[in-house]
Design a protein around this motif. Structure first.
Motif, mmCIF file in Angstrom:
data_model
loop_
_atom_site.group_PDB
_atom_site.id
_atom_site.type_symbol
_atom_site.label_atom_id
_atom_site.label_comp_id
_atom_site.label_asym_id
_atom_site.label_seq_id
_atom_site.Cartn_x
_atom_site.Cartn_y
_atom_site.Cartn_z
ATOM 1 N N ARG A 60 -6.499 5.027 13.394
ATOM 2 C CA ARG A 60 -5.072 4.797 14.272
ATOM 3 C C ARG A 60 -4.100 4.583 13.548
ATOM 4 N N SER A 61 -4.219 3.459 12.491
ATOM 5 C CA SER A 61 -2.904 2.854 12.569
ATOM 6 C C SER A 61 -2.709 3.229 10.206
ATOM 7 N N ALA A 62 -3.272 4.571 10.016
ATOM 8 C CA ALA A 62 -2.978 5.047 8.893
ATOM 9 C C ALA A 62 -1.398 5.174 8.296
ATOM 10 N N VAL A 63 -0.835 5.764 9.693
ATOM 11 C CA VAL A 63 0.702 6.084 9.159
ATOM 12 C C VAL A 63 1.655 5.035 8.575
ATOM 13 N N ALA A 64 0.968 3.598 9.083
ATOM 14 C CA ALA A 64 1.583 2.287 8.602
ATOM 15 C C ALA A 64 1.691 1.911 6.664
ATOM 16 N N PHE A 65 0.667 2.924 6.846
ATOM 17 C CA PHE A 65 0.424 2.615 5.453
ATOM 18 C C PHE A 65 1.013 4.290 4.464
ATOM 19 N N ARG A 66 1.115 5.407 5.185
ATOM 20 C CA ARG A 66 1.645 6.059 4.232
ATOM 21 C C ARG A 66 2.336 6.416 3.109
ATOM 22 N N ILE A 76 0.989 -1.314 -0.103
ATOM 23 C CA ILE A 76 0.138 0.242 0.006
ATOM 24 C C ILE A 76 0.870 1.039 0.286
ATOM 25 N N ARG A 77 2.056 1.110 0.440
ATOM 26 C CA ARG A 77 3.125 1.958 0.448
ATOM 27 C C ARG A 77 3.299 2.463 -0.424
ATOM 28 N N THR A 78 4.254 1.610 -0.885
ATOM 29 C CA THR A 78 4.662 1.692 -2.235
ATOM 30 C C THR A 78 4.188 2.045 -3.823
ATOM 31 N N GLU A 79 2.314 1.184 -3.918
ATOM 32 C CA GLU A 79 1.826 0.622 -4.669
ATOM 33 C C GLU A 79 0.269 1.040 -4.905
ATOM 34 N N ARG A 80 -0.157 1.463 -4.011
ATOM 35 C CA ARG A 80 -1.547 1.463 -3.254
ATOM 36 C C ARG A 80 -2.337 0.429 -4.057
ATOM 37 N N VAL A 81 -1.649 -0.528 -3.474
ATOM 38 C CA VAL A 81 -2.609 -2.343 -3.460
ATOM 39 C C VAL A 81 -1.704 -2.973 -2.512
ATOM 40 N N ALA A 82 -3.295 -4.055 -2.365
ATOM 41 C CA ALA A 82 -3.403 -4.604 -1.093
ATOM 42 C C ALA A 82 -4.188 -6.010 -1.935
ATOM 43 N N ALA A 83 -3.351 -6.978 -1.844
ATOM 44 C CA ALA A 83 -3.596 -7.908 -2.598
ATOM 45 C C ALA A 83 -4.409 -9.456 -1.953
#
Length: 272
Positions: A266-272, A139-146
């Protein structure tokens, strides 16, 4: 004093904070280094896979928060009893009840605890919201979740809710001998969870559905095969008991469990 294993994990870190806030003396037990523990918390490095080394961490503790780790639950409990522990709260898995053949490891811990002579409480969790951290890099690098089974919903539970229930079981009377099933307030699908993370980020996250085989190969890199097969069965063909929203979080805490969107915010920072 309360000893907490896995004290820097998704559940343990919040539990330690809650116990300190309640005025308890806490020993944080981890296998590796521990950072950012609350002031006054004693830290001891020890491994549940080597119960003989646990005794110094448990001396003087009257209660223990226990993860399923290692292969010698009896050794862990013997060390706990020798250190003075009288009450144990074990984080187990809902799979003990629904997929016993696949979840023999947590079942062995539960059986040893029941026969230990200690006061005990078992917290059977389904999937944790924090499992979505597996998507953090993509998600950080590609904004993709598989993930596989993109439209199959399960009532994932917020690890902060698990920590609050654990704190109640450690601090309050009335929980001895209880088995609590901990879920979130409603089933969510992987596709919905990816969208919730996107909403928390303010940017869309594209969901990519994996095949069962793709997911299996990925999971085998860090999970034993029986657990992989059991987990895929739960994710793809959940039983009614695995889809069920349990009342136990609300029963213990007096409030509804947190929704996945709350965890994502609350956890969004981990995905930025």
């Amino acid at each position: 004093m309360i000893a907490a294993t896995g004290a820097t994990g998704n559940v343990g870190r919040e539990l330690v904070r809650l116990l300190v806030a309640a005025g308890e003396t806490v020993t944080a037990i981890t296998r590796g280094e521990a950072r950012d523990l609350p002031a006054g918390v004693r830290h001891v490095r020890a491994d549940l896979a080597a119960p003989d080394g646990l005794r110094p961490a448990l001396d003087g503790a009257d209660a223990l928060f226990l993860l399923v780790a290692g292969d010698d639950p009896q050794g862990v409990l013997d060390a706990a009893k020798a250190g003075g522990v009288r009450r144990v709260v074990l984080v187990s898995s809902l799979g003990v009840a629904t997929r016993p053949d696949a979840y023999r490891h947590p079942a062995a811990f539960e059986a040893a605890l029941r026969g230990s002579g200690l006061d005990w409480t078992v917290l059977r969790c389904g999937g944790l919201d924090s499992n979505a951290f597996a998507w953090a890099e993509s998600i950080r690098t590609e904004r993709v979740a598989a993930a596989p089974f993109g439209d199959v919903g399960l009532p994932m539970v917020d690890p902060a809710d698990v920590a609050e229930v654990a704190a109640a079981a450690l601090l309050e009377p009335g929980h001895a001998g209880a088995v609590y099933e901990l879920t979130g307030p409603a089933p969510t699908t992987p596709r919905e969870r990816a969208a919730a993370i996107g909403a928390a980020l303010g940017e869309p996250v594209r969901f990519v559905e994996q095949s069962r085989q793709e997911a299996r190969e990925q999971m085998l890199a860090f999970m034993p095969e029986p657990v992989v097969e059991g987990t895929l069965a739960i994710l793809g063909e959940p039983l009614p008991a695995e889809r069920r929203v349990s009342p136990d979080v609300e029963r213990v805490l007096g409030r509804a469990p947190r929704p996945f969107a709350d965890w994502a915010t609350r956890s969004a920072v981990a995905f930025r």
